[in-house]
Design a protein around this motif. Structure first.
Motif, PDB file in Angstrom:
ATOM      1  N   GLN A 194      71.487  27.282  62.377  1.00  0.00           N
ATOM      2  CA  GLN A 194      70.198  27.058  63.010  1.00  0.00           C
ATOM      3  C   GLN A 194      69.182  26.677  61.946  1.00  0.00           C
ATOM      4  N   ARG A 212      70.230  26.834  67.942  1.00  0.00           N
ATOM      5  CA  ARG A 212      71.467  27.191  67.246  1.00  0.00           C
ATOM      6  C   ARG A 212      72.593  26.295  67.749  1.00  0.00           C
ATOM      7  N   GLU A 213      73.390  25.779  66.825  1.00  0.00           N
ATOM      8  CA  GLU A 213      74.472  24.871  67.203  1.00  0.00           C
ATOM      9  C   GLU A 213      75.798  25.332  66.623  1.00  0.00           C
TER      10      GLU A 213
END
Length: 122
Positions: A39, A45-46
């Motif tokens: 993030q 957030r990925e």
């Protein structure tokens, strides 16, 4: 309860490498999937990379060919080998575990998170 502790973050120049580690302690028997997320400030957030209950790994398109996820056979330590780092990789990196993850890159599939380790690429 499962506790996760990440380490290995730092500051590197573009093109450099880092290896992140995440140690899981506590009751980990039913924690089948493990993943890395990141993030950046002001961004969601990925998912970066994850390993499912069946041991199959997946990675985000943005890191394929550069990042490699792995874990030990006891499922207590998760690693993320990061090569050819770019400034866009700058973020707080988190590891997470879940019981079962239909999509190992989806944060919603995970229920336990570490505190994160900062990666800065300049």
């Amino acid at each position: 309860d499962v506790q996760l502790v990440e380490s290995g973050g730092g500051s590197v120049q573009a093109g450099g490498s880092l290896r992140l580690s995440c140690v899981a302690s506590g009751y980990t028997y039913d924690k089948g999937c493990m993943g890395w997320f990141r993030q950046a400030p002001g961004k969601a957030r990925e998912g970066v990379a994850g390993i499912g209950t069946n041991g199959v790994a997946a990675a985000a398109d943005s890191v394929k060919g550069r990042f490699t996820i792995s874990r030990d056979s006891a499922k207590t330590t998760l690693f993320l080998e990061m090569n050819s780092l770019k400034p866009d990789d700058t973020a707080m990196y988190y590891c997470a575990t879940g019981v079962y993850c239909a999509n190992v890159l989806s944060p919603s599939e995970y229920d336990t998170w570490g505190q994160g380790t900062q990666v800065t690429v300049s």
